[in-house]
Design a protein around this motif. Structure first.
Motif, short mmCIF file in Angstrom:
data_model
loop_
_atom_site.label_atom_id
_atom_site.label_comp_id
_atom_site.label_asym_id
_atom_site.label_seq_id
_atom_site.Cartn_x
_atom_site.Cartn_y
_atom_site.Cartn_z
N TYR A 147 0.83 -1.20 0.00
CA TYR A 147 0.00 0.00 0.00
C TYR A 147 0.87 1.26 0.00
N CYS A 148 1.90 1.29 0.85
CA CYS A 148 2.77 2.48 0.92
C CYS A 148 3.53 2.69 -0.38
N MET A 149 3.97 1.60 -1.01
CA MET A 149 4.64 1.74 -2.30
C MET A 149 3.69 2.33 -3.33
N GLY A 150 2.47 1.79 -3.38
CA GLY A 150 1.49 2.33 -4.32
C GLY A 150 1.15 3.78 -4.03
N LEU A 151 1.04 4.12 -2.75
CA LEU A 151 0.73 5.50 -2.37
C LEU A 151 1.83 6.45 -2.86
N ALA A 152 3.09 6.02 -2.72
CA ALA A 152 4.21 6.85 -3.17
C ALA A 152 4.19 7.04 -4.68
N PHE A 153 3.90 5.98 -5.43
CA PHE A 153 3.85 6.08 -6.89
C PHE A 153 2.69 6.97 -7.33
N ILE A 154 1.56 6.85 -6.66
CA ILE A 154 0.40 7.68 -7.02
C ILE A 154 0.70 9.15 -6.73
N PHE A 155 1.29 9.43 -5.58
CA PHE A 155 1.61 10.83 -5.26
C PHE A 155 2.66 11.38 -6.22
N GLY A 156 3.62 10.54 -6.60
CA GLY A 156 4.66 11.00 -7.52
C GLY A 156 4.13 11.33 -8.90
N SER A 157 3.10 10.61 -9.34
CA SER A 157 2.57 10.85 -10.69
C SER A 157 1.41 11.82 -10.69
N LEU A 158 0.74 11.98 -9.55
CA LEU A 158 -0.47 12.78 -9.51
C LEU A 158 -0.33 14.04 -8.68
N GLY A 159 0.55 14.00 -7.68
CA GLY A 159 0.72 15.15 -6.81
C GLY A 159 -0.29 15.23 -5.69
N SER A 160 -1.09 14.19 -5.49
CA SER A 160 -2.11 14.19 -4.44
C SER A 160 -2.45 12.74 -4.08
N THR A 161 -2.95 12.56 -2.86
CA THR A 161 -3.43 11.23 -2.44
C THR A 161 -4.92 11.25 -2.14
N SER A 162 -5.59 12.35 -2.45
CA SER A 162 -7.04 12.45 -2.23
C SER A 162 -7.79 11.58 -3.24
N LEU A 163 -8.78 10.85 -2.78
CA LEU A 163 -9.57 10.01 -3.68
C LEU A 163 -10.34 10.86 -4.68
N ALA A 164 -10.82 12.01 -4.25
CA ALA A 164 -11.54 12.90 -5.17
C ALA A 164 -10.61 13.40 -6.27
N THR A 165 -9.38 13.74 -5.92
CA THR A 165 -8.42 14.20 -6.93
C THR A 165 -8.03 13.07 -7.87
N ILE A 166 -7.89 11.87 -7.34
CA ILE A 166 -7.57 10.71 -8.19
C ILE A 166 -8.67 10.50 -9.22
N ALA A 167 -9.92 10.61 -8.80
CA ALA A 167 -11.04 10.43 -9.73
C ALA A 167 -11.04 11.52 -10.81
N GLN A 168 -10.71 12.76 -10.43
CA GLN A 168 -10.74 13.87 -11.38
C GLN A 168 -9.60 13.80 -12.39
N ARG A 169 -8.42 13.39 -11.95
CA ARG A 169 -7.22 13.47 -12.81
C ARG A 169 -6.82 12.13 -13.41
N PHE A 170 -7.61 11.10 -13.19
CA PHE A 170 -7.25 9.75 -13.64
C PHE A 170 -7.00 9.71 -15.15
N GLU A 171 -7.97 10.17 -15.92
CA GLU A 171 -7.85 10.11 -17.39
C GLU A 171 -6.72 11.01 -17.89
N TYR A 172 -6.53 12.13 -17.23
CA TYR A 172 -5.45 13.04 -17.64
C TYR A 172 -4.08 12.39 -17.46
N VAL A 173 -3.89 11.72 -16.32
CA VAL A 173 -2.61 11.06 -16.05
C VAL A 173 -2.38 9.90 -17.02
#
Length: 465
Positions: A147-173
């Motif tokens: 989980y922590c590894m995935g969290l780090a990769f998501i933050f590195g590519s997205l700049g946020s760990t918020s679920l709402a932000t992940i949903a908004q920027r998913f297609e863009y990333v």
């Protein structure tokens, strides 16, 4: 006052405080549930789904605390800390259903798990308990690492760990250069949560950990902790299902189908009743996972199906483990199928209640388990997941064959002469508590299996369109 009497008084006071705290939390949740509006404060989400999850958790935890008293008395366990650890784990579970950020989910998940590690190994004189606790700890450490590894990769590519932000920027990333890094992060977070809900192939810890734990703690892990983990899983799935499209649908469908079939087939091979229930819990988790693939097409419908199935599963599992404690007062509790032989003649009401809970777990009518499965499979069929419905139907058939073994032993086989049918340590107070929990669960299984309107109304109000 003797030392033993002081320990007993302290343990009773500790249990009373924990019961009062859980009851107060549940009453407060029930009071604010109709009035709450969906809001997001920092990393926490406050909505009716979270409040409903909190009520499910508190109800299951209350039953776990109630059946713990006769269980601990039968095992001569008077050490303090047992009920306090339950309360600490419940706090983590309640925080988990409110989490709206990957970091908040991690903190709540570990707060819940740390207490459960200690509770799983609380009976230190039993090697199985220590083994189960160690496996639970080690596999949860792997889950946290994933989980922590995935969290780090998501933050590195997205700049946020918020679920709402992940949903908004998913297609863009996905359209940029960080696609591979982001998808790897999502996969690692998915694996960490899948391990927490014992989804195949991340389930290896669950049978030994649940079987070795004290039975009231097995109930707590299999119901309250699973409910909290599934609601967190649902939060993540809601964020990625729509932009994930076919990729999410395929991955979630395969894991759900594998969990249903593997759990049901493994349950058939078990002679130990408790271990069989542990595998049935894994299979039932597969049915809950089956609601996730179609979230993109019918989010509200599948969310309602998951919560209704979660309620029906929790009620059935609470009754089954309460019956297991009632049938296993002696240390070295009789968990083998041989000990159920002839139970219908010696304890007809216990046999009838246990059979009812087993049939509900297998999804047989007219029980609440059947209504949960029926609603879930109808929702899946309407969403177009016909193949997964067929797999679920096959899993139900295997689970029915599995529960018929102990039922047939209770009603159609005689107890071997080498086994004593007497019970030791059956105090009237402990017996009355167990009878009360079993009766409440049996009434819920039977009444809501025929008239599920009230539960459905609660679920529909918790997840509006």
């Amino acid at each position: 006052m003797s030392e033993a009497a002081k320990k007993g008084a302290f343990l009773s006071a500790e249990r009373f405080i924990v019961i009062a705290a859980i009851a107060a939390a549940m009453a407060l949740a029930w009071f604010i549930w109709p009035r709450v509006a969906a809001t997001e404060v920092q990393a926490l989400l406050t909505d009716r789904l979270a409040i409903a999850g909190m009520m499910i958790i508190c109800a299951a935890a209350m039953c776990s605390v109630l059946i713990s008293q006769p269980y601990l008395a039968a095992h001569g366990e008077k050490r303090s800390g047992f009920y306090g650890l339950i309360l600490l784990s419940v706090m983590g579970m309640c925080a988990l259903v409110f989490a709206g950020d990957l970091i908040a989910i991690l903190i709540a998940m570990e707060s819940m798990s740390i207490a459960l590690y200690a509770l799983a190994g609380f009976l230190r004189e039993r090697p199985q308990s220590i083994e189960g606790s160690l496996k639970f700890f080690m596999m949860s450490a792997f889950a946290a690492a994933f989980y922590c590894m995935g969290l780090a990769f998501i933050f590195g590519s997205l700049g946020s760990t918020s679920l709402a932000t992940i949903a908004q920027r998913f297609e863009y990333v996905l359209s940029g250069e960080g696609r591979g890094v982001f998808l790897f992060g999502i996969a690692m977070v998915f694996a960490g949560l899948a391990l927490k809900v014992a989804a195949v192939p991340f389930h290896a810890w669950a049978p030994d950990a649940l079987d070795g734990s004290p039975t009231p703690i097995t109930l707590l892990i299999a119901t309250a902790a699973k409910a909290a983990a599934f609601i967190a899983f649902l939060r993540l799935a809601s964020a990625v299902a729509v932009p994930g499209g076919a990729l999410w649908h395929g991955m979630a469908s395969v894991i759900a189908a594998a969990t249903i079939l593997w759990g049901a087939l493994a349950a058939m091979r078990q002679e130990s009743i408790k271990r069989m229930l542990c595998w049935l819990s894994i299979a039932d988790g597969g049915f809950l996972l089956a609601a996730l693939p179609s979230l993109a097409h019918a989010h509200a419908v599948m969310t309602r199906a998951l919560i209704f199935s979660l309620v029906s599963y929790s009620v059935s599992m609470i009754g089954a483990f309460a019956a297991l404690v009632a049938l296993g007062f002696r240390p070295g509790e009789p968990l083998d199928q041989r000990h159920l032989c002839g139970l219908a003649r010696t304890k007809p009401w216990s046999a009838a209640a246990f059979s009812l809970f087993l049939f509900s777990l297998a999804g047989l009518p007219p029980t609440i388990g059947f209504m949960g499965r029926f609603y879930l499979m109808i929702s899946m069929a309407r969403a177009g997941d016909v193949a997964l419905v067929a797999v679920a139907a096959a899993g139900m058939a295997v689970m029915l064959l599995c529960v018929l073994r102990p039922v047939s032993a209770m009603y159609f086989r005689d107890q071997p002469a080498s086994l004593s049918s007497s019970r030791e340590g059956d105090g009237s107070r402990g017996a009355s508590i167990l009878v009360g929990v079993m009766l409440a669960a049996a009434l819920a299984v039977a009444i809501f299996g025929i008239f599920p309107q009230d539960i459905l109304a609660f679920v529909y109000a918790s997840i509006p369109l």
